[in-house]
Scaffold this active site. Structure first.
Site, mmCIF file in Angstrom:
data_model
loop_
_atom_site.group_PDB
_atom_site.id
_atom_site.type_symbol
_atom_site.label_atom_id
_atom_site.label_comp_id
_atom_site.label_asym_id
_atom_site.label_seq_id
_atom_site.Cartn_x
_atom_site.Cartn_y
_atom_site.Cartn_z
ATOM 1 N N GLY A 2 82.483 -9.948 108.044
ATOM 2 C CA GLY A 2 82.549 -8.602 107.867
ATOM 3 C C GLY A 2 82.681 -7.630 109.210
ATOM 4 N N GLY A 31 81.224 -4.181 110.604
ATOM 5 C CA GLY A 31 80.600 -2.979 110.273
ATOM 6 C C GLY A 31 80.461 -2.257 111.518
ATOM 7 N N GLY A 32 79.441 -1.092 111.289
ATOM 8 C CA GLY A 32 79.141 -0.284 112.245
ATOM 9 C C GLY A 32 78.344 -0.959 113.498
ATOM 10 N N MET A 33 77.769 -1.993 113.078
ATOM 11 C CA MET A 33 76.888 -2.735 114.121
ATOM 12 C C MET A 33 77.364 -3.920 114.870
ATOM 13 S SD MET A 33 73.618 -2.807 111.729
ATOM 14 C CE MET A 33 73.595 -1.471 110.855
ATOM 15 N N GLY A 34 78.755 -3.758 115.066
ATOM 16 C CA GLY A 34 79.309 -5.132 115.608
ATOM 17 C C GLY A 34 80.001 -6.037 114.327
ATOM 18 N N ASP A 65 66.563 1.190 107.132
ATOM 19 C CA ASP A 65 68.080 1.287 106.797
ATOM 20 C C ASP A 65 68.592 0.823 105.435
ATOM 21 O OD1 ASP A 65 71.214 0.726 108.826
ATOM 22 O OD2 ASP A 65 70.603 2.105 107.536
ATOM 23 N N VAL A 95 80.228 -9.292 112.153
ATOM 24 C CA VAL A 95 79.620 -10.734 111.492
ATOM 25 C C VAL A 95 80.394 -11.780 111.136
ATOM 26 C CG1 VAL A 95 77.887 -11.239 109.650
ATOM 27 C CG2 VAL A 95 77.928 -8.849 110.489
#
Lengths: 959, 196
Positions: free
Chosen positions: A90, A92-95, A205, A97
């Site tokens: 995936g 996402g916003g945080m890098g 979160d 996966v």
């Protein structure tokens, strides 16, 4: 100064390159004016200017655009440390996966790579890593386990459990979620929050992107403890998430919608903030959209502060009012008005769930389980093709010729005849187990699936690791018996074979043999002549004797942990029945075998102390085994009982001889493997022991006791990482579940020298969980390692009386051996002496009527050391080692040797203590690294370099 | 609580601050601008036809238009925005190159695919990292030259645009560029530039 030189250098250089090439040398002569260094340098750079070609002529972005965009797919197949990136899971916003394969531990993980520019502040990073580490000690079925956090060449990563399934977000794109399901999901999230909050972790979160739904119904919450690593703090600051490819705007909005008012204000958040966010998620699940909406982040925040969300019933018709109440309460602007703890919210959700639990929901889960099984097979193939390695899933271990004979249904109303159905099933099972070409699950495991409960065959088969199951029913009416039986392929629910028998009771043996034969044929198992004969054999010709025998076998004998009394009563009754059976039929060999086993069980149940009473028991066991052998010298079961006798008697070599014969004649017998494993441990064949336990667990997957000793073996061998893997793998479906999971993990943490994490785990074990004294011992040890003596004393006081004796060597608090230890560690000599004196008296009283063995001597030595009686203590400890040296017993020997070591330590014999420790610190069953590092009992040795080396050796031996 | 400024307002504000000489404004700017750039880069990549080169400045133009507050367009701000973007591009690309490089080195995995593009990227990653390092060294000795290179190579700015940002004559820019380029090429070819 330098910059001046540089300037002149630059000017000279630029002028030089403007000259025609053949005039450059002369030009340089002139302009450098004798400065040799300058001339040489300019010459060099002119040369490179000429040969530069189109070096950096085009902007980087044109040359390597993929580096600007960052193509996550490109990294597939590469390694980061021990992780091999397999696929993009995936973005996402945080890098990104990735699905990755951990080559060290052989498991899949979700690997999140955090770009370097994201992790800027060193202090922040450390603090967050600490938090993540605490989070990684959280063990709960609804929390994604964090396996590893690290950095390779400035690339930071987090490795977590890999979850198959979809995010709640994906699920919601298909429309609103039915209330029952929504409540279930919310409850599981709340459950996760209970555990995390108790450990002091706030998620910060909670949103649908961070909630995963597994096909089997489990909900997993992601990003505990690392939510802050990549989280944007608030809108006010400018540290933001990388958007790829969504715009920054939508990412901001995405998180904002779930923020609590206090979060949006960048104030301190606590557990109640998470509950708000969960409320928003719950609302969204039911209504199909979020309660607080806006065009921009600012607008959303304004809504959060000021507006009240639309009542749910305006958005969706079928919402119970109780649910509206829950949502309302979680969305109170003032945190003081919300649920104060996750537990509160959870119990409300549970109440609602119970009312509305529909069958539809349950059915969906069963179907989903099958899908998971299919997926496991698929994944196994995926790995096999990718890397030539088969993934360690149950699916691949299943062969065609594997079967479990489940308990038959008893159609008799009469309780008296209830055992009969059990007998039929047992015989069929035993017969099939004689076929080497079949894998047949042991009785212990199948008995867990009683016929009166609702059974899901696919799930059972999956848990047991078999492809086929046998079901049936038995009805006895006077002299007639009716047996129905069916053979089912559990993978696809196909009924392969079914038969109905209606015959005289006297024919029951023939029926059983026939059934076994048919099943073996259906599964295309190869049958040797001997096996065929063994199946056709009848245990006895006397039906009355057979009735006694079957009744005896049917008696619940599963020795509950520490329920000595109940076990003894049950076992004595068994002896009665079996003796009656052998009286009726003196050549009923199997009855003698069962009798022998029962006598051994009694021997073990009564503490296996070598009193006269117990010695007699053993002799009776031998007698029965011999009787069976006389009747049938080649009977596998008889040799098994002989092996068991020898094992109990301590004659391991003879036991092993017998077991060799057993393995040939009873190929599916897990008991033989257990006995072998237990012997192996004591004879320093640790790897063999593990192998035997492994094989046994395949045949007997639901045997809790065996599972326990299997894990214990890993522990003794100091192979904590593999043990941890085994524990967590089985946490959801294995024989030992939570809180065993937490208990084991806590013990591992203690062994690794991390009592803080151990404590967190132990807090998750309920105080009334008490099948064994180990839990109390572990709690005590954790407190001791932390030097939290008040806590240690509290544990001693709280330990139930029945364990106090066992664990803490007698005496009521505050005068037990354990109290003495605590007092000594505290430096309270007076108290310590008082406690040790009392303990000594008790110990002597306990052993008065028994022959003193190595355990006694080890214990009395320790107490005498505490009392300062140096000579006696050393003498006694040495005697203990004499009686049970490591060479003779590799399981308990090291423990005895360790007692000698600490007797030396406490009596000032430092060098000798170190000598002993040097040996035991590295071998299996010796003191753990954590023990040496942290236990106050070794304080007298600390500071000595030799001791440091020993501690390091213990650490090195742990893996 | 005061409602926070919209991202566009923040960008403009920070650009102004940076122009006025506040270096910390740059740090704050970069994360704001980053996502937009990436989004646009993606957008450009997918539209690209074979043989059609990507125009960096067009990309940045778009980004600037997206982000800067439309109510206050400033020529000067635009140039400075570009300078920021150049730093940004450098950082992003070096990040990615580092990641690829780390992954490649730490595993020793043999690439099974004969993907030419992939192999090329790997080479480019290594080169980019080397260049980045050399550029850092250059900056220690002559900051202005390093900035020129950064804006030209990573930002794709023209000589005029660079001159405008640095407030020097365009000829000076050209001379700096030529010299720096030779210096960097020498460094990447293995010359020990500390002595120079």
């Amino acid at each position: 100064m330098q910059s001046e030189r540089w300037q002149s250098w630059t000017d000279v250089f630029n002028l030089a390159v403007e000259q025609p090439p053949d005039e450059r040398a002369a030009f340089l002569e002139r302009s450098c004016d004798g400065d040799e260094a300058l001339r040489r340098k300019v010459e060099l750079l002119v040369k490179y200017h000429d040969t530069a070609g189109d070096f950096i002529k085009s902007p980087a972005f044109q040359v390597a655009p993929e580096l600007l965009v960052g193509d996550p797919e490109a990294l597939i197949g590469q390694h980061l440390g021990c992780y091999r990136l397999e696929a993009v899971a995936g973005v996402g916003g945080m890098g990104v996966v990735y699905l990755a394969w951990d080559e060290r531990l052989g498991r899949k993980v979700a690997l999140k790579l955090l770009p370097q520019s994201m992790v800027t502040n060193e202090a922040d990073l450390q603090r967050l890593e600490r938090e993540a580490r605490t989070a990684s000690a959280l063990n709960h079925p609804n929390i994604v386990t964090i396996h590893d956090i690290g950095e390779v060449d400035s690339t930071h990563y987090v490795a977590t459990e890999f979850i198959e399934g979809t995010t709640l977000r994906e699920r919601m794109t298909k429309g609103p979620i039915p209330p029952n399901e929504a409540v279930d999901i919310a409850a599981q999230v709340a459950s996760a929050l209970c555990v995390a909050h108790r450990a002091g972790i706030v998620h910060r979160d909670i949103k649908p992107e961070n909630i995963m739904l597994r096909p089997d119904g489990y909900v997993k919450v992601l990003d505990f403890g690392i939510a802050k690593l990549t989280q944007q703090e608030t809108l006010g600051t400018t540290t933001m998430l990388r958007a790829q490819p969504a715009t920054q705007q939508s990412m901001v909005l995405g998180t904002t919608r779930y923020m609590s008012p206090e979060q949006a204000m960048a104030q301190q958040v606590d557990a109640r903030s998470d509950l708000w966010s969960l409320g928003v998620v719950l609302y969204e699940m039911l209504a199909g959209s979020v309660p607080f909406e806006g065009e921009t982040a600012t607008a959303v925040i304004a809504a959060i502060f000021e507006s009240n969300p639309q009542p749910l019933k305006h958005r969706t018709p079928i919402v119970p009012s109780a649910l509206q109440t829950v949502v309302d309460r979680s969305l109170r602007k003032d945190p003081a008005e919300r649920y104060q703890t996750a537990e509160e919210m959870l119990s409300e959700l549970h109440a609602i769930k119970e009312k509305g639990d529909s069958i539809a929901g349950r059915r969906a889960r069963w179907i989903a389980v099958a899908a998971v099984a299919a997926m496991l097979v698929g994944l196994a193939l995926f790995y096999a093709s990718r890397s030539g390695r088969t993934a360690p899933t149950r699916a691949t271990a299943m062969t065609e010729k594997s079967i479990a004979v489940l308990p038959f249904e008893n159609l008799n109303k009469d309780e008296e005849d209830a055992f009969f159905a059990g007998g039929v099933q047992d015989e069929i099972l035993t017969d099939l187990a004689k076929v080497a070409d079949l894998k047949v699950i042991s009785r212990t495991s199948v008995m867990k699936y009683k016929s009166d409960l609702e059974r899901n065959l696919r799930e059972i088969a999956n848990t047991l690791g078999v492809s086929h199951v046998v079901e049936g029913s038995v009805q006895r009416a006077g002299e007639r018996v009716r047996v129905n039986v069916q053979l089912i392929d559990a993978r696809n629910d196909a009924h392969l074979w079914a038969e109905h028998y209606d015959r005289d009771v006297a024919d029951v043996f023939a029926i059983q043999s026939e059934i076994a034969q048919q099943i073996a044929n259906q599964l295309r198992a190869k049958l040797s002549v001997a096996e065929k004969a063994a199946i056709a054999e009848r245990p006895t010709t006397d039906l009355v004797a057979y009735a006694f025998y079957t009744k005896a076998k049917d008696l619940a004998w599963d020795l509950a942990w520490n329920d000595w009394e109940g076990a003894e009563k049950s076992l004595n009754r068994k002896v009665e029945l079996l003796e009656k059976a052998t009286q009726r039929d003196p050549i009923f060999a199997l009855a003698y075998c069962a009798l022998a086993k029962t006598q051994c069980d009694l021997f073990l149940a009564t503490g296996a102390e070598f009193s006269d009473v117990s010695r007699t028991r053993l002799e009776l066991a031998k007698k029965a085994a011999d009787a069976a052998l006389q009747i049938r010298p080649d009977l596998g079961e008889a040799h098994l009982e002989l092996a068991r006798y020898y094992f109990c008697a301590g004659d391991f070599d003879r036991a092993r001889d017998e077991l060799t014969i057993v393995r040939r004649t009873l190929p599916n017998n897990s008991e033989a493997l257990y006995i072998a494993a237990r012997i192996d441990r004591r004879q320093n064949r640790w790897d063999d022991s593990l192998a035997n336990y492994q094989k046994a667990s395949e045949l007997d997957p639901r045997n809790t006791e065996a599972a326990f000793w299997y894990r214990d073996t890993y522990f003794e061998m100091r192979r904590y990482n593999e043990l941890e893997q085994l524990i967590t793998k089985d946490a959801a479906r294995g024989p030992l579940q939570s809180p065993w999971t937490q208990l084991w993990l806590a013990m591992i943490k203690l062994a690794k020298g991390d009592p803080v994490a151990a404590r967190v785990l132990l807090a998750q074990v309920p105080l009334d969980f008490g099948p064994t004294e180990w839990i109390w011992e572990t709690r005590f040890t954790a407190a001791l390692y932390l030097r939290d003596y008040d806590a240690a004393s509290r544990v001693i006081a709280a330990t139930p009386v029945k364990f106090a004796d066992f664990t803490f060597l007698g005496g009521q608090p505050p005068e037990s051996w354990a109290d003495g230890q605590v007092a000594r560690a505290r430096g309270d000599t007076q108290k310590a002496l008082a406690a040790f004196s009392t303990a000594r008296k008790r110990l002597d009283a306990k052993w008065e009527t028994q022959v003193k063995d190595d355990r006694y001597f080890a214990q009395i030595a320790a107490i005498d050391a505490g009392l300062g009686r140096k000579e006696e203590a050393i003498r006694e400890a040495r005697r203990a080692v004499e009686l049970r040296p490591i060479a003779k017993d590799s399981l308990q020997g090291p423990e005895i040797a360790t007692s000698l070591a600490f007797v030396y330590a406490w009596t000032g014999e430092r060098a000798r203590a170190l000598e002993e420790l040097e040996i035991v610190a590295k071998i299996p069953a010796g003191p753990t690294y954590g023990d040496l590092l942290l236990n106050p009992r070794w304080d007298d040795l600390r500071g000595d370099k030799r001791f440091d080396k020993i501690v390091a050796a213990a650490k090195a031996a742990s893996r | 609580m005061m409602a926070p400024a919209s991202p566009q307002q923040q960008v403009t504000q920070l650009l102004t601050e940076w122009r006025s000489g506040d270096p910390s404004a740059l740090e704050k700017l970069i994360p704001l601008v980053q996502p937009e750039l990436q989004r646009l880069a993606h957008h450009y990549m997918s539209r690209e036809r074979p043989g059609h080169t990507l125009q960096t400045t067009a990309l940045l133009d778009d980004a600037y238009l997206q982000l800067a507050d439309k109510t206050h367009p400033h020529w000067q701000n635009r140039a400075h925005f570009f300078a920021v973007a150049a730093q940004l591009m450098r950082r992003i690309m070096v990040d990615h190159a580092r990641q690829r490089h780390a992954l490649k080195r730490s595993g020793g995995a043999i690439r099974i695919t004969l993907d030419e593009c992939a192999a090329v990227t790997e080479t480019r990653s290594a080169e980019l990292l080397a260049l980045d390092e050399a550029l850092e060294k250059l900056a220690a000795a002559d900051q202005r030259k390093a900035r020129v290179v950064e804006m030209r190579y990573f930002g794709g700015l023209t000589m005029e645009e660079i001159a405008d940002v640095l407030k020097i004559h365009v000829n000076t820019v050209t001379r700096d560029w030529t010299a720096a380029r030779a210096w960097l090429f020498a460094a990447l070819s293995g010359e020990n530039m500390d002595a120079v």
